[in-house]
Scaffold this active site. Structure first.
Site, PDB file in Angstrom:
ATOM      1  N   ASP B  94       0.861  -1.179   0.000  1.00 36.33           N
ATOM      2  CA  ASP B  94       0.000   0.000   0.000  1.00 36.33           C
ATOM      3  C   ASP B  94       0.901   1.234   0.000  1.00 36.33           C
ATOM      4  OD1 ASP B  94       0.985   0.182   2.531  1.00 36.33           O
ATOM      5  OD2 ASP B  94      -0.928  -0.033   3.541  1.00 36.33           O
ATOM      6  N   ASP B 267      -8.293  -7.016   0.355  1.00 34.04           N
ATOM      7  CA  ASP B 267      -7.343  -7.311   1.434  1.00 34.04           C
ATOM      8  C   ASP B 267      -7.965  -6.840   2.725  1.00 34.04           C
ATOM      9  OD1 ASP B 267      -6.732  -4.299   1.119  1.00 34.04           O
ATOM     10  OD2 ASP B 267      -5.599  -4.881   2.902  1.00 34.04           O
ATOM     11  N   CYS B 305     -14.033 -28.160   5.859  1.00 40.30           N
ATOM     12  CA  CYS B 305     -12.854 -27.347   5.553  1.00 40.30           C
ATOM     13  C   CYS B 305     -11.639 -28.256   5.396  1.00 40.30           C
ATOM     14  CB  CYS B 305     -12.616 -26.314   6.655  1.00 40.30           C
ATOM     15  SG  CYS B 305     -11.115 -25.324   6.365  1.00 40.30           S
ATOM     16  N   CYS B 307      -8.415 -27.245   5.643  1.00 44.66           N
ATOM     17  CA  CYS B 307      -7.187 -26.633   6.175  1.00 44.66           C
ATOM     18  C   CYS B 307      -6.489 -27.563   7.164  1.00 44.66           C
ATOM     19  CB  CYS B 307      -7.471 -25.272   6.808  1.00 44.66           C
ATOM     20  SG  CYS B 307      -8.052 -25.325   8.511  1.00 44.66           S
ATOM     21  N   CYS B 310      -8.342 -27.848  10.541  1.00 44.01           N
ATOM     22  CA  CYS B 310      -9.576 -28.639  10.525  1.00 44.01           C
ATOM     23  C   CYS B 310      -9.309 -30.114  10.265  1.00 44.01           C
ATOM     24  CB  CYS B 310     -10.559 -28.071   9.504  1.00 44.01           C
ATOM     25  SG  CYS B 310     -11.290 -26.504  10.054  1.00 44.01           S
ATOM     26  N   HIS B 336      -6.915 -21.425   9.639  1.00 44.49           N
ATOM     27  CA  HIS B 336      -8.298 -21.687   9.224  1.00 44.49           C
ATOM     28  C   HIS B 336      -8.937 -20.457   8.570  1.00 44.49           C
ATOM     29  CE1 HIS B 336     -12.386 -22.971   8.945  1.00 44.49           C
ATOM     30  NE2 HIS B 336     -12.730 -21.842   9.537  1.00 44.49           N
TER      31      HIS B 336
END
Lengths: 374, 374
Positions: B94, B267, B305, B307, B310, B336
């Protein structure tokens, strides 16, 4: 049939160093070995797959902490500690004895056990040999430790002897209370800082025929030389065909000296604790990565280290993370320190296999800067 | 030849949702996309390999923070931000504008730029368009953002117009100051909460022909309905063949609504910030894992999920870690939440490809409990 057995694979030709294998319900452990400490059912700042990557074969978890939070009932309900924390290799739990002595307040020791208040919420609690066994059996570790009495340094011979004798009586009670068939129970040698007591304790416990032995109550403030002397005295009286675990000891120099005297297993929070503060282990001693001298150092934490941190990040970057209070900095330093110790153990095992432990130890201390020790 | 180019691959048949590819010097980005935020050259509590595992294609880093610490000179000396943090995929920085407005103190805005004091040590600093370009070019991100003036909510039309006009003048100065050939510069549309200004800003910047456009100054406290209305008004005036990046927006509902209106990039620190406190994203809204109701819940954070958290750990375990203050708890919740958003983007891209974004959005909100929103 004991769930924990030990094969003494090889003895170094010129020292007391030993190369062995501990067989457990969750797999084999090549010794000598260092066990990372997962106090609250996690080795701080790591995940199980990172522990495997750094080469951890077994971890330790703390009975006292898990009893206080989240409680062994929840862990049992989850299917045991292995499933709760998703770690499928061996786990050793301590007995809670040392934590009760070092963390809890308003402690009262009687023959029955120890009354104290929880360090978290002040709740009144009691742990004796039977309670320690019940908790550890609920947790379902591979190796449980007998509930013992720890002495402070310094302590009078009379007091040390009483603590030792009580430890022996408690060891008997632990043995009677322990019934879980997929868990082995190790006895703990005590005797504080007196060689005669250490020898007596080693012999008494040897007669009780545990599948392995902790050496408790050392590295609690006494000079390192005294610890080494006590090891020299007691080791000939420890059973040769059982693993020997020097509890709470895990600085690089003490590991090298412990193995030299016949120790097979070590654990300590030092590596992970100092990492979170930015202190890293190297073969030349500690490296305080926050120091200004590393601000523009784009080399790895330790040249030649194969850990994820050293393969991917510079001292300058890790220093930036730690100074900025970033969790990632604590993580990378933790990974390095654990890998350092586990790689040290790999080098130690290789040296013993090749009958060159004496040289290994000499070379290690030639390079290690004791003024940068822990 | 601009280092950043955009292919509009497909438009959804019945909404303004778009499927595209942004080409950068460090690889392609499939849009719509969410960019995890790595404020201080690290996405908090993660490593680059974990970011790849959750599916991050591009991350954002903050110019203001890196300027204050460790300074862009160190990052340049390290070989640029990619090498410094060991991330070989695209990075967007940014401009520092928003942080100067939200974090720094004793702020003085003049035509030249902004004087302020660092939030870390109170040091007097100055950033104008040329300084922002110099810092971002030293960092070496793939996409730099123009230095803009942000307005607070609410703000008067006159004030908003002045900030917008200055933003346009600064955009021209950024363009002139920007010379790095392996970095693209995006303009930023401002205009606060006034549709006429937003349209004017979109048209003015479109004429300046940037390779992409940020939509700045939204999600700063105004009602979400107002943000959506403003997007509806301005979007027809944004160039169709350039990526559109809605800055600082990243709650699941806002992403679904933003894509619906033609946004390509998002973002936000929300996912990582709330994770460290134990709040998890799910398709049904936020899940506060510290709540007592999850103490004995041995299911994953979110059913279905994929991930690491999980696949390996239960709500009960992660709750224990967070309550015990363990870094591992913050890590698992962070993994997660990031995976949740990046998987949401995967589902969004698939829906657009199959011309069913309208249904996707309807089904999403039918399931999503807005009373458990962020």
């Amino acid at each position: 049939m004991n769930p924990i057995t030990f094969d003494l694979v090889k003895k170094d030709a010129r020292t007391h160093a030993r190369r062995g294998v501990v067989h457990t319900p969750h797999g084999d452990i090549q010794t000598p070995i260092f066990m990372p400490v997962g106090t609250q059912a996690t080795v701080k700042a790591t995940t199980p797959r990172e522990l495997k990557e750094v080469g951890a074969q077994i971890i330790l978890s703390n009975t006292y902490h898990l009893h206080v939070r989240p409680g062994e009932d929840l862990v049992r309900e989850a299917g045991g500690l292995h499933r709760f924390m998703s770690w499928d290799r061996p786990i050793l739990t301590d007995s809670g004895g040392f934590q009760v002595f070092s963390l809890a307040s308003l402690r009262k020791i009687r023959e029955e056990g120890v009354s104290f208040r929880s360090h978290l919420d002040g709740r009144a609690m009691f742990i004796g040999p039977e309670e320690s066994m019940a908790i550890q059996q609920a947790l379902g570790s591979d190796i449980a430790m007998a509930f013992d009495v720890c002495s402070a340094y310094p302590c009078e011979h009379r007091e040390a002897r009483e603590a030792m004798l009580r430890t022996h009586r408690w060891a008997e009670r632990c043995k009677r209370a322990h019934t879980r068939e997929d868990q082995g129970l190790f006895g703990i040698v005590q005797g504080a800082f007196y060689a005669d007591l250490r020898v007596e304790s080693a012999k008494t416990l040897a007669d009780m025929d545990f599948p392995g032995y902790g050496i408790g109550g050392l590295s609690v403030g006494e000079p390192k030389g005294l610890m080494y002397d006590l090891l020299d005295e007691m080791m000939p009286h420890m059973p040769e065909n059982k693993p020997r675990y020097l509890m709470g000891v895990g600085s690089p120099d003490c590991i090298v000296e412990g193995v030299y005297r016949g120790v097979d297993m070590f654990d300590c929070v030092l590596a992970t604790r100092v990492a979170r503060n930015g202190t890293c282990f190297t073969d030349e001693g500690r490296l305080v990565i926050r120091n200004a001298q590393y601000a523009h150092d784009f080399g790895p934490l330790e040249e030649g280290c194969d850990c994820y941190a050293c393969r991917n990040f510079s001292r300058a970057y890790i220093r930036h993370l730690l100074k900025a209070g970033e969790i990632t900095g604590a993580r990378l330093a933790t990974i390095h320190n654990l890998r350092y110790l586990l790689r040290l153990m790999e080098r130690i095992r290789a040296a013993i296999e090749e009958d060159r432990y004496e040289e290994f130890r000499r070379d290690f201390f030639a390079r290690y800067d004791m003024s940068r020790n822990f």
